[in-house]
Design an enzyme around this catalytic site. Structure first.
Site, PDB file in Angstrom:
ATOM      1  N   ARG A   1     -46.960   5.383  -5.906  1.00  0.00           N
ATOM      2  CA  ARG A   1     -47.701   5.977  -4.787  1.00  0.00           C
ATOM      3  C   ARG A   1     -47.010   5.655  -3.455  1.00  0.00           C
ATOM      4  O   ARG A   1     -46.125   4.818  -3.391  1.00  0.00           O
ATOM      5  CB  ARG A   1     -49.138   5.440  -4.774  1.00  0.00           C
ATOM      6  CG  ARG A   1     -49.999   5.917  -5.918  1.00  0.00           C
ATOM      7  CD  ARG A   1     -51.335   5.192  -5.985  1.00  0.00           C
ATOM      8  NE  ARG A   1     -51.207   3.802  -6.417  1.00  0.00           N
ATOM      9  CZ  ARG A   1     -52.222   2.952  -6.538  1.00  0.00           C
ATOM     10  NH1 ARG A   1     -53.446   3.345  -6.244  1.00  0.00           N
ATOM     11  NH2 ARG A   1     -52.025   1.711  -6.953  1.00  0.00           N
TER      12      ARG A   1
ATOM     13  N   LYS B   1     -50.256  -0.933  -2.157  1.00  0.00           N
ATOM     14  CA  LYS B   1     -50.505  -2.210  -2.835  1.00  0.00           C
ATOM     15  C   LYS B   1     -50.192  -3.385  -1.913  1.00  0.00           C
ATOM     16  O   LYS B   1     -49.495  -3.253  -0.906  1.00  0.00           O
ATOM     17  CB  LYS B   1     -49.651  -2.317  -4.105  1.00  0.00           C
ATOM     18  CG  LYS B   1     -50.066  -1.334  -5.194  1.00  0.00           C
ATOM     19  CD  LYS B   1     -51.520  -1.499  -5.617  1.00  0.00           C
ATOM     20  CE  LYS B   1     -51.776  -2.761  -6.391  1.00  0.00           C
ATOM     21  NZ  LYS B   1     -53.213  -2.905  -6.766  1.00  0.00           N
TER      22      LYS B   1
ATOM     23  N   GLU C   1     -60.125  -2.332   0.080  1.00  0.00           N
ATOM     24  CA  GLU C   1     -61.188  -2.526  -0.914  1.00  0.00           C
ATOM     25  C   GLU C   1     -62.466  -3.160  -0.366  1.00  0.00           C
ATOM     26  O   GLU C   1     -63.501  -3.146  -1.049  1.00  0.00           O
ATOM     27  CB  GLU C   1     -60.677  -3.346  -2.112  1.00  0.00           C
ATOM     28  CG  GLU C   1     -60.437  -4.811  -1.848  1.00  0.00           C
ATOM     29  CD  GLU C   1     -59.054  -5.126  -1.299  1.00  0.00           C
ATOM     30  OE1 GLU C   1     -58.712  -6.316  -1.206  1.00  0.00           O
ATOM     31  OE2 GLU C   1     -58.313  -4.175  -0.944  1.00  0.00           O
TER      32      GLU C   1
ATOM     33  N   ASP D   1     -57.429  -6.248 -10.994  1.00  0.00           N
ATOM     34  CA  ASP D   1     -57.052  -6.513  -9.599  1.00  0.00           C
ATOM     35  C   ASP D   1     -57.882  -7.636  -8.993  1.00  0.00           C
ATOM     36  O   ASP D   1     -57.424  -8.335  -8.087  1.00  0.00           O
ATOM     37  CB  ASP D   1     -57.236  -5.254  -8.743  1.00  0.00           C
ATOM     38  CG  ASP D   1     -55.961  -4.428  -8.651  1.00  0.00           C
ATOM     39  OD1 ASP D   1     -54.886  -4.985  -8.902  1.00  0.00           O
ATOM     40  OD2 ASP D   1     -56.049  -3.228  -8.335  1.00  0.00           O
TER      41      ASP D   1
END
Length: 368
Positions: free
Chosen positions: A15, A75, A118, A270
């Site tokens: 990505r 990431k 997140e 994760d």
């Protein structure tokens, strides 16, 4: 503001932090965007596509970090990036600090500003920047689970949807959030016998009303999960506690209750994983076997479908990127409490309590 988009260097992470259309919107607002050479190529976006909308291409990751005031990634930084990050530099990406003490200490040390996708959280407790990747990961968990149920991959040799005269596979989904509900939709669509669990009765009622009729709901307790394990074929672990470590819902001892070749897919890896025997794997070596049970614990599942994932992620992050660029991180976070909850580490201080608590470190509320 000067915005930098580096090429992702985590194993098989294809990505990229921004699409050309996203860059076009940011440039339109008067900001400068620097893209690392070939950063978008694996997502289907060549350098020329970025240049066409006003981005500048820089040859190396070192150049990107040295030039940019704000880094937009996918990431968390890995060890080779730690020393490239400067004091006061804003990083907007997924971090998942609670599962990585080394990363947490490194970001404290370099005194950067770490805004984690997140933990951006709306007043209704939805996680707008986690949702699109949770949708992808939930759907892919079934796709991957079905593949690893095949005998050559170490599984039982069961077709997920069965065929006339042969029962379909039994799928148990732990957690009825975005990942779980998307996994249930996918598994049901493929014809599996699906059970989804949660501890929120209101959520279970909603899932019961909205999911296909071959999906059963089950209130999650250890005893009920144990009762499901002897004849289950595929287990999806999708429990999330925002910013905190995932709870272990299946222990090592419970593996003996399952038949050899059963597949566990830990989407929560994760955040530390919700199976005790889980450890992170990669797309190049996605599985391992413990006590005859196949474990799939790839830490960046959506990275395998980068075109879809990058578009979905940028759709969600772009308004926040523009707000941060236009206002600076302090005013943007002051104006938007949801975005302020994304702040995890600010200039050497942990400002997100769950992260501090996991490592027994000092928590200091951010002052905006």
């Amino acid at each position: 503001m000067i915005i930098g988009v580096p090429k992702e260097i985590k194993n098989n992470e294809n990505r990229v932090g921004m699409t050309p259309s996203g860059v076009a919107e940011v440039v339109k607002q008067g900001h400068r965007v620097f893209i690392q050479h070939t950063a978008g190529i694996n997502s289907g976006f060549p350098d020329e596509a970025y240049q066409a909308v006003g981005a500048h291409i820089l040859p190396t990751i070192e150049d990107i970090y040295a030039t940019a005031e704000m880094i937009v990634k996918v990431k968390e930084p890995i060890i080779t990036e730690y020393n490239l990050i400067r004091k006061g530099q804003l990083l907007f990406t997924y971090f998942h600090f609670a599962s990585d003490r080394e990363l947490t200490l490194a970001m404290l040390s370099n005194k950067s500003i770490c805004l984690a996708y997140e933990t951006v959280e709306e007043a209704d407790h939805t996680l707008p920047l986690l949702i699109p990747m949770s949708e992808v990961a939930g759907r892919m968990s079934i796709q991957e689970g079905a593949r690893f149920l095949e005998k050559p991959q170490g599984g039982k040799g069961i077709l997920l949807g069965g065929v006339p005269g042969v029962k379909p596979a039994k799928v148990l989904i732990l957690g009825g959030g975005i990942v779980g509900s998307n996994a249930a939709q996918m598994a049901a669509g493929m014809g599996a016998d699906v059970t989804i669990t949660d501890i929120n009765l209101a959520r279970l009622r909603y899932l019961s009303e909205t999911l296909p009729k071959n999906v059963k709901t089950l209130y999650a307790s250890e005893l009920r999960i144990r009762k499901e394990l002897p004849d289950v074929d595929l287990v999806i672990g999708s429990v999330l506690i925002p910013g905190d470590k995932a709870p272990h819902l299946i222990t090592k001892e419970m593996l003996s209750m399952m038949q050899p070749g059963t597949v566990l897919v830990d989407v929560a890896i994760d955040q530390g994983g919700c199976f005790e025997t889980s450890h992170p794997t990669t797309h190049s070596a996605p599985t391992y076997i413990v006590d005859g049970i196949v474990h799939y614990a790839v830490a960046n599942i959506p990275g395998a479908v980068p075109y879809t994932s990058t578009l979905a992620l940028t759709n969600a992050t772009l308004p926040y990127v523009i707000a941060l660029a236009n206002k600076g991180w302090k005013k943007a976070c002051k104006d938007n409490p949801a975005l302020a909850l994304g702040l995890n580490i600010v200039e050497g201080k942990i400002v997100y309590k769950a992260v501090a608590d996991v490592f027994g470190l000092k928590y200091e509320p951010v002052s905006l």
